[in-house]
Design a protein around this motif. Structure first.
Motif, PDB file in Angstrom:
ATOM      1  N   ARG A  84       0.833  -1.205   0.000  1.00  0.00           N
ATOM      2  CA  ARG A  84       0.000   0.000   0.000  1.00  0.00           C
ATOM      3  C   ARG A  84       0.868   1.255   0.000  1.00  0.00           C
ATOM      4  O   ARG A  84       0.547   2.240  -0.674  1.00  0.00           O
ATOM      5  N   GLN A  92       3.703  13.839 -14.557  1.00  0.00           N
ATOM      6  CA  GLN A  92       2.732  14.467 -15.452  1.00  0.00           C
ATOM      7  C   GLN A  92       2.751  15.988 -15.326  1.00  0.00           C
ATOM      8  O   GLN A  92       2.491  16.707 -16.294  1.00  0.00           O
ATOM      9  N   GLU A 151       2.349   1.640  -3.486  1.00  0.00           N
ATOM     10  CA  GLU A 151       1.305   2.063  -4.432  1.00  0.00           C
ATOM     11  C   GLU A 151       1.004   3.547  -4.262  1.00  0.00           C
ATOM     12  O   GLU A 151       0.863   4.289  -5.243  1.00  0.00           O
ATOM     13  N   ASN A 152       0.916   3.991  -3.019  1.00  0.00           N
ATOM     14  CA  ASN A 152       0.661   5.400  -2.738  1.00  0.00           C
ATOM     15  C   ASN A 152       1.780   6.273  -3.285  1.00  0.00           C
ATOM     16  O   ASN A 152       1.540   7.307  -3.934  1.00  0.00           O
ATOM     17  N   ASN A 155       3.964   5.498  -5.665  1.00  0.00           N
ATOM     18  CA  ASN A 155       3.983   5.420  -7.131  1.00  0.00           C
ATOM     19  C   ASN A 155       2.926   6.329  -7.750  1.00  0.00           C
ATOM     20  O   ASN A 155       3.156   6.950  -8.796  1.00  0.00           O
ATOM     21  N   ASN A 156       1.764   6.416  -7.115  1.00  0.00           N
ATOM     22  CA  ASN A 156       0.715   7.314  -7.618  1.00  0.00           C
ATOM     23  C   ASN A 156       1.169   8.772  -7.537  1.00  0.00           C
ATOM     24  O   ASN A 156       0.936   9.556  -8.469  1.00  0.00           O
ATOM     25  N   ILE A 157       1.825   9.128  -6.435  1.00  0.00           N
ATOM     26  CA  ILE A 157       2.340  10.491  -6.293  1.00  0.00           C
ATOM     27  C   ILE A 157       3.404  10.766  -7.353  1.00  0.00           C
ATOM     28  O   ILE A 157       3.433  11.844  -7.967  1.00  0.00           O
ATOM     29  N   SER A 158       4.270   9.788  -7.595  1.00  0.00           N
ATOM     30  CA  SER A 158       5.347   9.960  -8.576  1.00  0.00           C
ATOM     31  C   SER A 158       4.786  10.143  -9.978  1.00  0.00           C
ATOM     32  O   SER A 158       5.284  10.981 -10.750  1.00  0.00           O
ATOM     33  N   ARG A 159       3.770   9.374 -10.312  1.00  0.00           N
ATOM     34  CA  ARG A 159       3.166   9.518 -11.648  1.00  0.00           C
ATOM     35  C   ARG A 159       2.573  10.911 -11.834  1.00  0.00           C
ATOM     36  O   ARG A 159       2.727  11.524 -12.901  1.00  0.00           O
ATOM     37  N   ARG A 160       1.894  11.407 -10.803  1.00  0.00           N
ATOM     38  CA  ARG A 160       1.321  12.750 -10.907  1.00  0.00           C
ATOM     39  C   ARG A 160       2.417  13.805 -11.019  1.00  0.00           C
ATOM     40  O   ARG A 160       2.288  14.775 -11.781  1.00  0.00           O
TER      41      ARG A 160
END
Length: 292
Positions: free
Chosen positions: A103, A117, A106-107, A109-114
């Protein structure tokens, strides 16, 4: 999301911890308790090890059955309280099956993707490292298998360590965060595990503990006791062919210090801004503290 909000709004109560007693010297970590039995410290370590070796292969399935899946929301809540960030060094203790570590990654990785972008690549240079530390190799093997199934088997951000919560192998002030979920009540000396958590955290680092705790609502307590002592061991027998291990797990919850006393122990370990949040009327509690 609606279910998570409902759980948070209807079943949680956060309390800032303020000292009510001048000393916690009378508090002990039930070092010689194995469930309701009194045993030697050496014997307890071996018995607890046997329990988790026995339940490892069915651990996550039994968590789903025993909590009706709510343990997933509780762990989500724990990670949300952590506020993970890219480049952090985090230690998850007693986390062998990887549930909390996955978890956190995943959290992050989501921040890194944003961030990518939005053009903030420079903020992602530091390498994230999430260490999963567990004293039981069978639990770690389950976690490694689950990591491989998730495509994380070769991840450099996920490191598996066989180690003791009371004698961690990490350097002083090396971690940004520390979590322990459903594990601290099983250590032989709770105060030693808390001291180690404090030692390895950096200044500003956060300690978070998710643990089954003590129900405060009288009528609910009676129902919870019946479910705990009658239903859970039976489910353990049917699903895992192991009544005794789940009987111990239920008993160990009752032997664990109540929320206020455990908060005092966290404070005595040196943590500041100690608080806890009851979920589902105290079935579980999330305790937190900062190393300042």
């Amino acid at each position: 999301m609606a279910m998570r909000r409902s759980l948070r709004n209807l079943c949680s109560l956060k309390r800032n911890f303020s000292p009510m007693l001048s000393s916690t010297s009378f508090l002990h970590s039930h070092a010689t308790s194995f469930g309701f039995k009194e045993v030697s410290e050496d014997e307890k370590g071996k018995l607890v090890g046997n329990v988790f070796s026995s339940v490892a292969s069915n651990y996550d399935l039994m968590n789903d059955l025993m909590s009706a899946g709510l343990h997933r929301l509780w762990k989500d809540r724990l990670v949300n309280e952590l506020h993970p960030f890219p480049g952090m060094k985090h230690l998850d203790v007693a986390g062998g099956t990887g549930d909390v570590a996955f978890r956190i990654l995943e959290n992050i990785n989501n921040i890194s993707r944003r961030a990518l972008q939005e053009g903030f690549e420079d903020q992602l240079k530091a390498e994230t490292q999430v260490y999963v530390c567990d004293i039981n190799p069978k639990m770690l093997n389950v976690g490694k298998k689950r990591a491989a199934e998730r495509g994380l088997g070769e991840s450099r951000s996920l490191i598996w360590i066989e180690g003791d919560a009371e004698a961690l192998s990490f350097e002083d002030g090396s971690m940004d965060g520390y979590t322990i979920a459903f594990g601290i009540r099983n250590v032989t000396h709770i105060e030693k595990a808390l001291a180690e958590a404090y030692r390895v955290l950096k200044r500003g680092g956060r300690f978070l503990c998710l643990e089954l705790s003590h129900v405060e609502i009288p009528v609910f307590k009676e129902l919870y006791d019946y479910y705990s002592f009658s239903v859970i061991p039976t489910v353990g027998q049917v699903v895992a062919n192991d009544r005794e291990s789940y009987k111990y797990l239920v008993e160990s919850i009752r032997k664990f210090p109540p929320q206020e006393k455990f908060a005092l122990m966290i404070k005595d370990a040196g943590f500041k801004k100690v608080e806890y949040e009851n979920l589902v009327g105290g079935v579980v509690a999330i305790h937190s503290g900062l190393k300042l």
